[in-house]
Design a protein around this motif. Sequence first.
Motif, PDB file in Angstrom:
ATOM      1  N   ARG A   8      -0.724   0.550  11.029  1.00  0.00           N
ATOM      2  CA  ARG A   8      -2.320   0.028  10.564  1.00  0.00           C
ATOM      3  C   ARG A   8      -2.902  -1.021   9.509  1.00  0.00           C
ATOM      4  N   TYR A   9      -2.138  -1.335   8.047  1.00  0.00           N
ATOM      5  CA  TYR A   9      -2.807  -2.781   7.754  1.00  0.00           C
ATOM      6  C   TYR A   9      -1.589  -3.796   8.383  1.00  0.00           C
ATOM      7  N   ALA A  10      -0.905  -3.732   9.230  1.00  0.00           N
ATOM      8  CA  ALA A  10      -0.455  -4.744  10.221  1.00  0.00           C
ATOM      9  C   ALA A  10      -2.101  -5.338  10.641  1.00  0.00           C
ATOM     10  N   ARG A  11      -2.644  -4.292  11.359  1.00  0.00           N
ATOM     11  CA  ARG A  11      -3.532  -4.595  12.071  1.00  0.00           C
ATOM     12  C   ARG A  11      -5.076  -5.501  11.549  1.00  0.00           C
ATOM     13  N   VAL A  12      -4.780  -4.848   9.994  1.00  0.00           N
ATOM     14  CA  VAL A  12      -5.737  -5.778   8.985  1.00  0.00           C
ATOM     15  C   VAL A  12      -5.825  -7.061   9.180  1.00  0.00           C
ATOM     16  N   LEU A  13      -4.300  -7.211   8.797  1.00  0.00           N
ATOM     17  CA  LEU A  13      -4.012  -8.504   8.151  1.00  0.00           C
ATOM     18  C   LEU A  13      -3.958  -9.040   9.880  1.00  0.00           C
ATOM     19  N   LEU A  14      -3.844  -8.847  10.872  1.00  0.00           N
ATOM     20  CA  LEU A  14      -4.020  -9.874  11.788  1.00  0.00           C
ATOM     21  C   LEU A  14      -5.215 -10.016  11.916  1.00  0.00           C
ATOM     22  N   ARG A  15      -6.285  -9.598  11.904  1.00  0.00           N
ATOM     23  CA  ARG A  15      -7.258  -9.190  12.065  1.00  0.00           C
ATOM     24  C   ARG A  15      -8.701 -10.382  11.381  1.00  0.00           C
ATOM     25  N   VAL A  70       0.333  -1.276   0.017  1.00  0.00           N
ATOM     26  CA  VAL A  70       0.334  -0.520   0.104  1.00  0.00           C
ATOM     27  C   VAL A  70       0.186   1.353   0.232  1.00  0.00           C
ATOM     28  N   PRO A  71       0.280   2.149  -0.176  1.00  0.00           N
ATOM     29  CA  PRO A  71       1.040   3.604  -0.376  1.00  0.00           C
ATOM     30  C   PRO A  71       0.910   4.107   1.003  1.00  0.00           C
ATOM     31  N   VAL A  72       2.160   4.181   1.101  1.00  0.00           N
ATOM     32  CA  VAL A  72       2.311   5.818   2.494  1.00  0.00           C
ATOM     33  C   VAL A  72       2.058   6.944   2.365  1.00  0.00           C
ATOM     34  N   ARG A  73       1.660   6.512   4.086  1.00  0.00           N
ATOM     35  CA  ARG A  73       0.008   7.599   4.080  1.00  0.00           C
ATOM     36  C   ARG A  73       0.243   8.468   5.561  1.00  0.00           C
ATOM     37  N   ASP A  74      -0.943   9.323   5.573  1.00  0.00           N
ATOM     38  CA  ASP A  74      -0.950   9.554   7.304  1.00  0.00           C
ATOM     39  C   ASP A  74      -1.619   8.962   7.853  1.00  0.00           C
ATOM     40  N   GLY A  75      -1.843   8.742   9.505  1.00  0.00           N
ATOM     41  CA  GLY A  75      -2.571   7.918   9.944  1.00  0.00           C
ATOM     42  C   GLY A  75      -2.140   7.588  11.374  1.00  0.00           C
ATOM     43  N   LEU A  76      -1.531   9.213  11.861  1.00  0.00           N
ATOM     44  CA  LEU A  76      -0.721   8.923  13.478  1.00  0.00           C
ATOM     45  C   LEU A  76      -2.049   8.472  14.162  1.00  0.00           C
ATOM     46  N   ALA A  77      -3.119   9.319  13.598  1.00  0.00           N
ATOM     47  CA  ALA A  77      -4.626   9.203  14.846  1.00  0.00           C
ATOM     48  C   ALA A  77      -4.912   8.262  15.066  1.00  0.00           C
ATOM     49  N   GLN A  78      -4.803   7.357  13.842  1.00  0.00           N
ATOM     50  CA  GLN A  78      -5.111   5.574  14.111  1.00  0.00           C
ATOM     51  C   GLN A  78      -4.339   5.008  14.729  1.00  0.00           C
ATOM     52  N   LEU A  79      -3.522   5.516  15.385  1.00  0.00           N
ATOM     53  CA  LEU A  79      -3.048   4.802  15.791  1.00  0.00           C
ATOM     54  C   LEU A  79      -3.498   4.406  17.213  1.00  0.00           C
ATOM     55  N   HIS A  80      -2.993   2.716  17.620  1.00  0.00           N
ATOM     56  CA  HIS A  80      -2.419   3.109  19.332  1.00  0.00           C
ATOM     57  C   HIS A  80      -1.915   4.047  20.111  1.00  0.00           C
ATOM     58  N   PRO A  81      -2.629   4.369  21.271  1.00  0.00           N
ATOM     59  CA  PRO A  81      -1.477   5.963  21.995  1.00  0.00           C
ATOM     60  C   PRO A  81      -0.029   5.220  22.318  1.00  0.00           C
ATOM     61  N   GLU A  82      -0.685   3.994  22.302  1.00  0.00           N
ATOM     62  CA  GLU A  82       0.942   3.709  22.906  1.00  0.00           C
ATOM     63  C   GLU A  82       2.237   2.946  21.463  1.00  0.00           C
ATOM     64  N   GLU A  83       1.657   3.242  19.853  1.00  0.00           N
ATOM     65  CA  GLU A  83       2.270   2.565  19.724  1.00  0.00           C
ATOM     66  C   GLU A  83       2.096   4.840  19.074  1.00  0.00           C
ATOM     67  N   ARG A  84       1.939   5.252  18.872  1.00  0.00           N
ATOM     68  CA  ARG A  84       2.193   6.591  18.998  1.00  0.00           C
ATOM     69  C   ARG A  84       3.370   7.069  19.875  1.00  0.00           C
ATOM     70  N   ALA A  85       3.695   7.016  20.661  1.00  0.00           N
ATOM     71  CA  ALA A  85       4.309   7.395  21.871  1.00  0.00           C
ATOM     72  C   ALA A  85       5.489   7.328  21.325  1.00  0.00           C
ATOM     73  N   GLN A  86       5.842   5.649  20.261  1.00  0.00           N
ATOM     74  CA  GLN A  86       7.057   4.642  20.407  1.00  0.00           C
ATOM     75  C   GLN A  86       7.610   6.142  18.901  1.00  0.00           C
ATOM     76  N   VAL A  87       7.013   6.622  17.833  1.00  0.00           N
ATOM     77  CA  VAL A  87       7.300   7.374  17.165  1.00  0.00           C
ATOM     78  C   VAL A  87       7.162   9.159  17.433  1.00  0.00           C
ATOM     79  N   GLU A  88       6.861   9.478  18.706  1.00  0.00           N
ATOM     80  CA  GLU A  88       5.977  11.225  18.840  1.00  0.00           C
ATOM     81  C   GLU A  88       7.190  12.020  18.473  1.00  0.00           C
ATOM     82  N   ARG A  89       8.072  11.235  18.774  1.00  0.00           N
ATOM     83  CA  ARG A  89       9.793  12.370  18.048  1.00  0.00           C
ATOM     84  C   ARG A  89      10.327  12.085  17.403  1.00  0.00           C
TER      85      ARG A  89
END
Length: 169
Positions: free
Chosen positions: A65-72, A32-51
């Motif tokens: 985001r796509y890993a979670r879709v595939l995991l589902r 898939v194309p790389v797109r914005d999506g920080l708001a769709q991450l879990h807070p713990e995931e967002r914290a890992q890349v906030e800086r």
Amino acid sequence: MRRLEVGSPVARLGSFPTLGELVGSRVHAALVPVRDGLAQLHPEERAQVERAVRARQREFATGRRYARVLLRQLGCADAPLLRGVDRLPVWPEDVVGSISHTRAVCAVGVARRGEVTALGLDVEDDADLERNLWPEICTADELRWLDGQRAADRGRLARLHFSAKECVH
């Protein structure tokens, strides 16, 4: 670049087999194309890349985001997919997976551990690998082999070599 539906095999490039042809339906994959999506991450995931810089945040968010879709699709519960101490995703215990990206595209694959032993994906830009990086990637024998190839092919062969090693890593 075309977007593949989640669960579809990775696009055919020339005469190379698709991911689905290599491993069958046991692997759920998306390119898939790389797109914005920080708001769709879990807070713990967002914290890992906030800086991180914006480009890294986009790559990370797309992969997660796509890993979670595939995991589902495998029946896994929606949960944060965090980075371990080695910076690799910490997959659910019964899952193997891989995430790779360039600035423009992200590849994700997941499978049940009992059906697939390991899964490594790598996507790279179609460009020569800078020669100053070759000694970091290649052994002395591999460097001698590269030097024996056509000069016009060496940079791409070095990138292909790097990509293969990334898949194993």
